[in-house]
Design a protein around this motif. Structure first.
Motif, PDB file in Angstrom:
ATOM      1  N   MET A 101       0.858  -1.157   0.129  1.00 58.09           N
ATOM      2  CA  MET A 101       0.027   0.032   0.086  1.00 58.09           C
ATOM      3  C   MET A 101       0.620   1.255  -0.084  1.00 58.09           C
ATOM      4  SD  MET A 101      -2.954  -1.147   2.600  1.00 58.09           S
ATOM      5  CE  MET A 101      -3.862   0.075   2.641  1.00 58.09           C
ATOM      6  N   ALA A 102       1.788   1.104   0.779  1.00 56.13           N
ATOM      7  CA  ALA A 102       2.791   2.284   0.698  1.00 56.13           C
ATOM      8  C   ALA A 102       3.571   2.750  -0.463  1.00 56.13           C
ATOM      9  CB  ALA A 102       3.772   2.287   1.987  1.00 56.13           C
ATOM     10  N   MET A 416      13.788   2.182   1.248  1.00 56.16           N
ATOM     11  CA  MET A 416      14.158   3.395   1.146  1.00 56.16           C
ATOM     12  C   MET A 416      13.429   4.559   0.657  1.00 56.16           C
ATOM     13  SD  MET A 416      18.280   2.476   0.480  1.00 56.16           S
ATOM     14  CE  MET A 416      18.157   1.335  -0.664  1.00 56.16           C
ATOM     15  N   PRO A 417      12.797   4.317  -0.514  1.00 58.91           N
ATOM     16  CA  PRO A 417      12.057   5.401  -1.060  1.00 58.91           C
ATOM     17  C   PRO A 417      10.639   5.489   0.118  1.00 58.91           C
ATOM     18  CG  PRO A 417      11.702   3.336  -2.356  1.00 58.91           C
ATOM     19  CD  PRO A 417      12.833   3.260  -1.394  1.00 58.91           C
ATOM     20  N   ILE A 418      10.204   4.542   0.549  1.00 54.02           N
ATOM     21  CA  ILE A 418       9.024   4.644   1.476  1.00 54.02           C
ATOM     22  C   ILE A 418       9.281   5.628   2.566  1.00 54.02           C
ATOM     23  CG2 ILE A 418       7.541   3.514   3.063  1.00 54.02           C
ATOM     24  CD1 ILE A 418       7.629   1.352   0.984  1.00 54.02           C
ATOM     25  N   ALA A 419      10.627   5.408   3.101  1.00 55.32           N
ATOM     26  CA  ALA A 419      11.114   6.112   4.340  1.00 55.32           C
ATOM     27  C   ALA A 419      11.302   7.493   3.813  1.00 55.32           C
ATOM     28  CB  ALA A 419      12.183   5.473   5.077  1.00 55.32           C
ATOM     29  N   LEU A 420      11.954   7.785   2.556  1.00 54.46           N
ATOM     30  CA  LEU A 420      12.338   9.088   2.059  1.00 54.46           C
ATOM     31  C   LEU A 420      10.909   9.784   1.975  1.00 54.46           C
ATOM     32  CD1 LEU A 420      15.463   8.375  -0.181  1.00 54.46           C
ATOM     33  CD2 LEU A 420      15.322   9.403   1.692  1.00 54.46           C
ATOM     34  N   GLY A 421       9.871   9.111   1.350  1.00 57.43           N
ATOM     35  CA  GLY A 421       8.533   9.741   1.462  1.00 57.43           C
ATOM     36  C   GLY A 421       8.222  10.157   2.648  1.00 57.43           C
ATOM     37  N   VAL A 422       8.199   9.484   3.548  1.00 54.86           N
ATOM     38  CA  VAL A 422       7.818   9.912   4.961  1.00 54.86           C
ATOM     39  C   VAL A 422       8.469  11.447   5.360  1.00 54.86           C
ATOM     40  CG1 VAL A 422       7.737   9.678   7.408  1.00 54.86           C
ATOM     41  CG2 VAL A 422       7.279   7.640   6.012  1.00 54.86           C
ATOM     42  N   HIS A 423       9.712  11.342   5.083  1.00 53.37           N
ATOM     43  CA  HIS A 423      10.428  12.711   5.409  1.00 53.37           C
ATOM     44  C   HIS A 423      10.112  13.733   4.477  1.00 53.37           C
ATOM     45  CE1 HIS A 423      14.111  15.271   5.130  1.00 53.37           C
ATOM     46  NE2 HIS A 423      14.242  15.288   6.480  1.00 53.37           N
ATOM     47  N   ALA A 424      10.124  13.434   3.197  1.00 49.84           N
ATOM     48  CA  ALA A 424       9.593  14.672   2.165  1.00 49.84           C
ATOM     49  C   ALA A 424       8.419  14.988   2.793  1.00 49.84           C
ATOM     50  CB  ALA A 424       9.674  13.949   0.941  1.00 49.84           C
ATOM     51  N   PRO A 444       1.285   6.805   8.533  1.00 47.36           N
ATOM     52  CA  PRO A 444       1.376   5.852   9.394  1.00 47.36           C
ATOM     53  C   PRO A 444       1.625   4.488   8.595  1.00 47.36           C
ATOM     54  CG  PRO A 444      -0.559   7.050   9.966  1.00 47.36           C
ATOM     55  CD  PRO A 444       0.237   7.762   8.754  1.00 47.36           C
ATOM     56  N   LEU A 445       0.991   4.337   7.698  1.00 45.82           N
ATOM     57  CA  LEU A 445       1.265   3.175   6.936  1.00 45.82           C
ATOM     58  C   LEU A 445       2.628   2.954   6.457  1.00 45.82           C
ATOM     59  CD1 LEU A 445      -2.512   2.469   5.135  1.00 45.82           C
ATOM     60  CD2 LEU A 445      -1.040   1.110   7.213  1.00 45.82           C
ATOM     61  N   ALA A 446       3.138   4.047   5.948  1.00 45.61           N
ATOM     62  CA  ALA A 446       4.553   3.931   5.286  1.00 45.61           C
ATOM     63  C   ALA A 446       5.658   3.791   6.424  1.00 45.61           C
ATOM     64  CB  ALA A 446       4.918   5.479   4.506  1.00 45.61           C
ATOM     65  N   LEU A 447       5.363   4.042   7.766  1.00 46.62           N
ATOM     66  CA  LEU A 447       6.224   3.924   8.848  1.00 46.62           C
ATOM     67  C   LEU A 447       6.208   2.490   9.162  1.00 46.62           C
ATOM     68  CD1 LEU A 447       5.620   6.796  11.120  1.00 46.62           C
ATOM     69  CD2 LEU A 447       7.676   6.452   9.995  1.00 46.62           C
TER      70      LEU A 447
END
Length: 507
Positions: A101-102, A416-424, A444-447
């Motif tokens: 989903m993320a 990596m891209p999912i974590a970077l998306g959270v930060h962005a 929340p789902l990305a984390l």
């Protein structure tokens, strides 16, 4: 979760076009897709010939529950017994669905062939993009090598051929995958659609027959704990080891994103392809592992067999029918390998389109007649063949360690891209969402997806799988050395930045 449904999502192979259509005759939706791709910095070079079902089918074929379950069933059964399958498969399914989903939200916002590489480069910078691409390519190479060698070995075993036949069969399998990918996007899409049908029908038949005539245990057997074949008898570690069955199976579902530039309306269809392939695989896969487990007559004998799944099938169906069922798994492996080559070649093409590797000018070339990345496809078959030829002569343990990258390497590139998306999102760098998005549940789902990906890395490297940990660490170190020695300062990444993309969508 929200999704714009202004376009009809045909879910049949009839979406596959018969031949390249001149730009002046393309339907309006194709023009919209090309304009979206242009906003992301790329021209439409590949043939856009896949519909919604094809997007689902390519990821579903790579997940390939028949391949994953039939080849690694013994790992789960020996590790944690029936409970590792009854409880373990749902646990892995839920974790994987969160990652899917993320990933789908990113695929909707940035529908390009580069997918994971492109997302990391946009959201974190060229360095993150380069590292993500290299880890994904390492995982892609490993998954093609593992699947196609497994297919070759299964064919040799079925036909009672000597082990010396493995490499010639592997070459033949890789050649068939390369040629089909190079010369016909339409045929690739059709075969993926057919593969999805084979998988679903195959699972229904196997599960139905096992439950009707092969069932030997009550439903409560799926919750039985305490059994393990680990030498130290540690059931806790054994249960965790058993989760590798699902983790190995649930890989490659990023393929729907990698073929975004060949899919109609990819901002909606690519994410649905990712999520639906995981969801359907979760349900069908659980039915398969449950039916196999409930058909076990003698647990220690089955767990001790060299091929426990085949042992169960032969006992339930008889020798011939059991072998025929395994033949169905061989067909599934071939389809899985075909889809894996498609996914790997598109990732390689997109990375080289931005100059990511030596020889990029050649690897990024697209055939004007077939609109396929010929040299990227060639490299995506020669790379896995080379990997097998180098590692197989040493020992099975060495090759299995390399093959473990099919899980660990891919999940690291997912995280990596999912974590970077959270930060962005947190810093306001990424504001525009695609038509398929998770709304307030996005972060929340990305984390949760990042945490599950890290759990996969840890579990896949637990003892006795130290070789997998050493292999992953070695690949990470090599990639970092290559980056700082050659790519840093030279690799600029995508031509369009996230700032430029955001400004275009805000106009």
């Amino acid at each position: 979760m929200t999704s714009d449904t202004s376009h009809t999502d045909e879910t049949s192979s009839s979406n596959v076009t018969q031949s390249p259509i001149p730009p002046s005759q393309r339907p309006p939706r194709d023009d919209d897709d090309a304009r979206l791709l242009s906003r992301l910095g790329y021209a439409q070079e590949l043939l856009r010939a896949m519909g919604g079902f094809s997007s689902f089918a390519i990821s579903f074929s790579i997940i390939s529950i028949l391949t994953g379950v039939m080849t690694t069933y013994g790992v789960a059964l020996g590790g944690g017994g029936p409970a590792a399958l009854g409880y373990g498969w749902p646990i892995v399914s839920i974790g994987t669905l969160i990652v899917a989903m993320a990933m789908g939200e990113l695929a909707s916002a940035f529908p390009t062939a580069g997918a994971l590489y492109h997302w990391s480069a946009l959201l974190g910078g060229p360095g993150w993009g380069w590292f993500t691409a290299m880890m994904n390519l390492a995982g892609q190479c490993a998954i093609v090598a593992a699947i196609d060698l497994g297919c070759a070995q299964a064919i040799a075993g079925t036909l009672h051929l000597p082990s010396s036949a493995h490499v010639p069969l592997l070459i033949a399998i890789l050649t068939s995958h390369g040629l089909i990918n190079a010369f016909s996007v339409k045929l690739v899409a059709w075969l993926n659609n057919f593969s999805a049908t084979v998988h679903v029908v195959g699972v229904i038949v196997i599960v139905g027959v096992l439950l009707l005539w092969g069932r030997a245990e009550p439903l409560a057997f799926l919750g039985q704990t305490g059994f393990t074949t680990r030498e130290d008898g540690n059931y806790g570690f054994g249960f965790l080891n058993a989760l590798v069955l699902g983790m190995w199976t649930f890989t490659g579902y990023d393929a729907s994103a990698h073929v975004s530039e060949e899919t109609h309306d990819p901002a909606r269809r690519a994410p649905w392809g990712i999520v639906s392939s995981v969801a359907v695989s979760a349900i069908a896969g659980y039915a398969l592992v449950a039916a196999l487990t409930l058909a076990i007559v003698d647990l220690p004998a089955t767990a001790g067999d060299k091929e426990p799944a085949l042992h169960v099938l032969r006992h339930a169906f008889g020798e011939r029918a059991g072998n025929a069922t395994m033949g169905l798994a061989v067909i599934a492996m071939w389809f899985c390998g075909l889809s894996s080559v498609t996914s790997a070649s598109r990732m390689l093409f997109a990375f080289c389109r931005d100059g990511g590797l030596p020889g990029a000018s050649v690897l990024r070339r697209v055939s004007p007649s077939h609109q396929t990345p010929l040299f990227a496809i060639l490299a995506s078959t020669l790379g896995p063949l080379t990997l097998v030829l180098i590692t197989l002569p040493f020992s099975d343990a060495v090759f299995l360690a390399v093959a473990s990258l099919a899980t660990t390497g891919l999940y690291l590139s997912y995280a990596m891209p999912i974590a970077l998306g959270v930060h962005a999102r947190a810093v306001g760098k990424w504001r525009h969402r695609g038509p398929w998005n998770l709304g307030r549940l996005g972060i929340p789902l990305a984390l949760g997806a990042v945490l599950w990906s890290l759990a996969v890395l840890v579990i896949c490297c637990l003892p006795p799988n130290w070789n997998a940990a050493v292999m992953l660490a070695s690949v990470v170190v090599v990639i970092l050395v290559l980056y700082f020695a050659f790519a840093r300062g030279r690799f600029a990444g995508p031509k369009v930045t996230i700032v430029g993309i955001e400004s275009q969508f805000s106009d």
